[in-house]
Design a protein around this motif. Structure first.
Motif, PDB file in Angstrom:
ATOM      1  N   ILE A  93       0.996  -1.235  -0.181  1.00  0.00           N
ATOM      2  CA  ILE A  93       0.116  -0.372  -0.324  1.00  0.00           C
ATOM      3  C   ILE A  93       0.947   1.020   0.017  1.00  0.00           C
ATOM      4  O   ILE A  93       0.774   2.152  -0.933  1.00  0.00           O
ATOM      5  N   PHE A  94       1.456   1.843   0.649  1.00  0.00           N
ATOM      6  CA  PHE A  94       2.420   2.643   1.038  1.00  0.00           C
ATOM      7  C   PHE A  94       3.678   2.750  -0.132  1.00  0.00           C
ATOM      8  O   PHE A  94       4.230   3.479  -0.488  1.00  0.00           O
ATOM      9  N   PHE A 124       4.029   2.804   8.373  1.00  0.00           N
ATOM     10  CA  PHE A 124       2.841   2.854   9.115  1.00  0.00           C
ATOM     11  C   PHE A 124       2.616   3.172  10.210  1.00  0.00           C
ATOM     12  O   PHE A 124       1.971   3.358  11.144  1.00  0.00           O
ATOM     13  N   ILE A 125       4.204   2.575  10.791  1.00  0.00           N
ATOM     14  CA  ILE A 125       3.753   2.319  12.393  1.00  0.00           C
ATOM     15  C   ILE A 125       4.155   3.463  13.037  1.00  0.00           C
ATOM     16  O   ILE A 125       2.966   4.425  13.375  1.00  0.00           O
ATOM     17  N   THR A 145       9.187  10.760   6.687  1.00  0.00           N
ATOM     18  CA  THR A 145       8.069  10.062   7.191  1.00  0.00           C
ATOM     19  C   THR A 145       8.075  10.989   8.218  1.00  0.00           C
ATOM     20  O   THR A 145       7.401  11.063   8.880  1.00  0.00           O
ATOM     21  N   MET A 146       9.014  11.602   9.138  1.00  0.00           N
ATOM     22  CA  MET A 146       9.342  12.443   9.935  1.00  0.00           C
ATOM     23  C   MET A 146       9.061  13.531   8.826  1.00  0.00           C
ATOM     24  O   MET A 146       8.387  14.595  10.282  1.00  0.00           O
ATOM     25  N   ILE A 176      -4.526  13.301   6.831  1.00  0.00           N
ATOM     26  CA  ILE A 176      -4.202  12.091   6.612  1.00  0.00           C
ATOM     27  C   ILE A 176      -3.930  11.857   4.702  1.00  0.00           C
ATOM     28  O   ILE A 176      -2.772  11.695   4.258  1.00  0.00           O
ATOM     29  N   VAL A 177      -4.641  13.208   3.925  1.00  0.00           N
ATOM     30  CA  VAL A 177      -4.857  13.327   2.824  1.00  0.00           C
ATOM     31  C   VAL A 177      -3.676  14.397   2.304  1.00  0.00           C
ATOM     32  O   VAL A 177      -3.381  14.098   1.385  1.00  0.00           O
ATOM     33  N   VAL A 178      -3.345  15.063   3.273  1.00  0.00           N
ATOM     34  CA  VAL A 178      -2.408  16.606   2.655  1.00  0.00           C
ATOM     35  C   VAL A 178      -0.937  14.775   2.947  1.00  0.00           C
ATOM     36  O   VAL A 178       0.264  15.726   2.146  1.00  0.00           O
ATOM     37  N   ALA A 179      -0.901  14.406   4.283  1.00  0.00           N
ATOM     38  CA  ALA A 179       0.208  13.229   4.367  1.00  0.00           C
ATOM     39  C   ALA A 179       0.699  12.385   3.086  1.00  0.00           C
ATOM     40  O   ALA A 179       1.708  12.668   2.410  1.00  0.00           O
ATOM     41  N   VAL A 180      -0.339  12.143   2.496  1.00  0.00           N
ATOM     42  CA  VAL A 180      -0.405  11.285   1.583  1.00  0.00           C
ATOM     43  C   VAL A 180       0.239  12.143   0.183  1.00  0.00           C
ATOM     44  O   VAL A 180       1.301  11.706  -0.316  1.00  0.00           O
TER      45      VAL A 180
END
Length: 357
Positions: free
Chosen positions: A65-66, A76-77, A105-106, A146-150
């Motif tokens: 997925i990622f 993910f974690i 990720t950070m 979540i959307v902005v992070a993706v």
């Protein structure tokens, strides 16, 4: 304990500024100590999962997925943990083997709505969205992060790290029972590193904000007349395009960098001098601050929530970023990226929201 120490200092005849400084120092120490149990539990659990072989399997399952977002399954974690607290979530990014994945990720983990941001949503929902579906309003802010992070992960992977390809090749270890000694040693080393590195950033930042909010060029004063208010008036024009060009809103953003829930306490003081009991009720979503309506409408309030969701996280999280990045250059890059994204998203919300509503 902090109240007892401050009371003892005042009982010794200390001046107001001295007792305020002691209180600020204790707040800084408390800010560090308050995160230590969370960080300790985090690394105890992470060490247990890593030594047991389960962590590798979670990463393997989520990798497919990622991979579409330019990240590995290990990301993910930390992102999931970001809904609880950004500090342990950022520190969990050290499990990522790829330098590219770790940095991306950070940069995007603080976009998750940690527990400290929820009081901000509750305050605005109770005040300006009382006649709306408040649950839907708060949930939409969570989904926005979540959307902005993706989208941010995709852009960073294509633009900033386009030459860095990350491979995910691993041998799944056998399940085994971790030894208590190994888990405790790993957890202790990581907690000690957090206390030393991140703690200095938190402590210094807390004292600085106290000084700015308690003094002006003439001496000690109320927050409304302080250097912090002066700074708020000086930078409010920056936020005017976002729909909230008021110095009190600007001050809220600054105090939120200590801890995001400080925004509610700051608004409680600036919008009518609310008592501590009222501030606690507002943070729980049980009461409203109607005076906020003088500065915000529904669109600008949502813009404000979005900005504080996406902008630079609290100083504790900044300290964790510095610790994990290992470089002030990359730490400043991460902060700059978060501030630009927050500003652009909040601007887009205000412009489109004003046109529609």
């Amino acid at each position: 304990l902090a109240g007892a120490v401050v009371g003892a200092v005042e009982g010794m005849g200390a001046s107001e500024w001295a007792s305020g400084l002691v209180s600020s120092c204790l707040d800084g120490i408390g800010g560090v100590a308050g995160f230590l149990p969370l960080v300790l539990v985090l690394f105890l659990l992470l060490s247990f999962l890593e030594d047991s072989g389960y962590m590798a399997r979670v990463a393997f399952v989520m990798d497919r997925i990622f991979r579409h977002f330019g990240l590995s399954g290990r990301s993910f974690i930390p992102m999931l943990m970001g809904f609880g607290c950004s500090v342990p979530a950022l520190m969990a990014s050290r499990t990522l083997e790829s330098d590219k994945d770790r940095k991306i990720t950070m940069m995007i983990t603080p976009f998750m709505s940690c527990g400290a941001k929820l009081p901000i949503y509750a305050m605005f929902a109770a005040t300006l969205f009382a006649e709306e579906n408040q649950t839907a309003v708060v949930f939409s802010v969570y989904m926005l992060g979540i959307v902005v992070a993706v989208i941010s992960a995709l852009l960073l992977n294509k633009l900033a790290f386009k030459s860095d390809a990350s491979n995910f090749i691993m041998e799944l270890p056998q399940y085994r029972v971790p030894t208590l000694k190994s888990v405790l040693i790993h957890a202790w080393e990581k907690v000690k590193g957090f206390a030393v590195k991140a703690g200095t950033v938190i402590f210094a930042s807390t004292v600085l904000i106290w000084f700015l909010s308690s003094f002006n060029f003439g001496g000690m004063c109320e927050m409304e007349d302080s250097l912090l208010a002066f700074v708020g008036n000086g930078i409010k024009w920056i936020f005017a395009p976002l729909g909230w060009g008021d110095w009190r809103a600007s001050v809220g953003v600054v105090t939120g960098w200590i801890a995001k829930e400080n925004i509610v306490a700051t608004f409680g003081q600036l919008f009518g001098g609310a008592s501590d009991e009222l501030v606690e009720a507002v943070m729980a979503g049980e009461e409203a601050l109607p005076a906020i309506g003088e500065v915000f409408n529904k669109v600008s309030a949502y813009s404000y929530m979005a900005f504080n969701l996406l902008c630079m996280p609290c100083f504790a999280a900044v300290g964790a970023i510095r610790r994990e990045m290992g470089s002030w250059k990359w730490t400043l890059r991460a902060i700059g990226f978060q501030m630009v994204v927050a500003y652009l998203v909040a601007l887009l919300i205000h412009v489109l929201g004003s046109l529609i509503f």
